[in-house]
Design an enzyme around this catalytic site. Structure first.
Site, PDB file in Angstrom:
ATOM      1  CG  ASP A 202      23.326 -12.961   1.087  1.00  0.00           C
ATOM      2  OD1 ASP A 202      23.112 -14.180   1.251  1.00  0.00           O
ATOM      3  OD2 ASP A 202      23.702 -12.471   0.015  1.00  0.00           O
TER       4      ASP A 202
ATOM      5  CG  LEU B 292      -1.955  -1.185   1.188  1.00  0.00           C
ATOM      6  CD1 LEU B 292      -2.850  -1.139   2.415  1.00  0.00           C
ATOM      7  CD2 LEU B 292      -2.779  -1.219  -0.082  1.00  0.00           C
ATOM      8  CB  SER B 293       4.419   2.067   0.141  1.00  0.00           C
ATOM      9  OG  SER B 293       5.026   1.224  -0.803  1.00  0.00           O
ATOM     10  CG  HIS B 294       1.190   6.578  -2.188  1.00  0.00           C
ATOM     11  ND1 HIS B 294       0.951   6.446  -0.840  1.00  0.00           N
ATOM     12  CD2 HIS B 294      -0.003   6.868  -2.759  1.00  0.00           C
ATOM     13  CE1 HIS B 294      -0.334   6.654  -0.601  1.00  0.00           C
ATOM     14  NE2 HIS B 294      -0.936   6.917  -1.749  1.00  0.00           N
TER      15      HIS B 294
END
Length: 160
Positions: free
Chosen positions: A127, A74-76
């Protein structure tokens, strides 16, 4: 308290920011990576088998800021104008603090971009070092500072 990512029926929505005026938005976030002091010493001395760990983590964090809408539903999508990742190392404790700053002239804040940047940079360190130290932990992912928009400036008071 209300959550603005839900409509009246409780369904998830992307917040409508079309009526807001663009302003300069800045956010800084942090993440902490803890490893054995000897692992950090090797990293800082360039004795890792995977190359420039912090350089690669910096690039991963910058790329992550730009990819945030693909990861956080839901981020723009934003036009990022600046993204930077820096590291504070504490060799005696084996700790790296990742700090990510993002800036944009937009209708909504860049907090999620900064937090995603810090988190992905920390994951990249993990990593690249996990072969030497399986006990590495990542923690304290948090917003340190935000500025711009209707809510103005906010700064974390207690140390992260």
């Amino acid at each position: 308290m209300s959550f603005n990512h839900f409509d009246d029926q409780g369904r998830a929505i992307m917040v409508d920011v079309s009526g807001k005026q663009p302003t300069l938005r800045t956010a800084t976030a942090a993440a902490t990576v803890a490893m054995k002091p000897e692992t950090l010493a090797d990293l800082l001395a360039g004795r890792t088998t995977k190359g420039d760990v912090l350089g690669v983590a910096r690039l991963a964090g910058i790329a992550a800021a730009k990819k945030t809408p693909e990861l956080i539903p839901l981020s723009h999508p934003l036009a990022i104008h600046h993204a930077a990742v820096d590291f504070e190392t504490e060799p005696e404790t084996g700790t790296i603090t990742v700090k990510a700053t993002v800036r944009a002239f937009e209708r909504t804040g860049v907090e999620m971009e900064a937090m995603t940047s810090a988190a992905v940079a920390a994951l990249t360190i993990y990593d690249m070092c996990k072969g030497a130290d399986k006990g590495i932990t990542i923690g304290d992912i948090c917003l340190l500072f935000k500025e711009g928009g209707k809510s103005g400036t906010w700064q974390r008071e207690e140390p992260a």
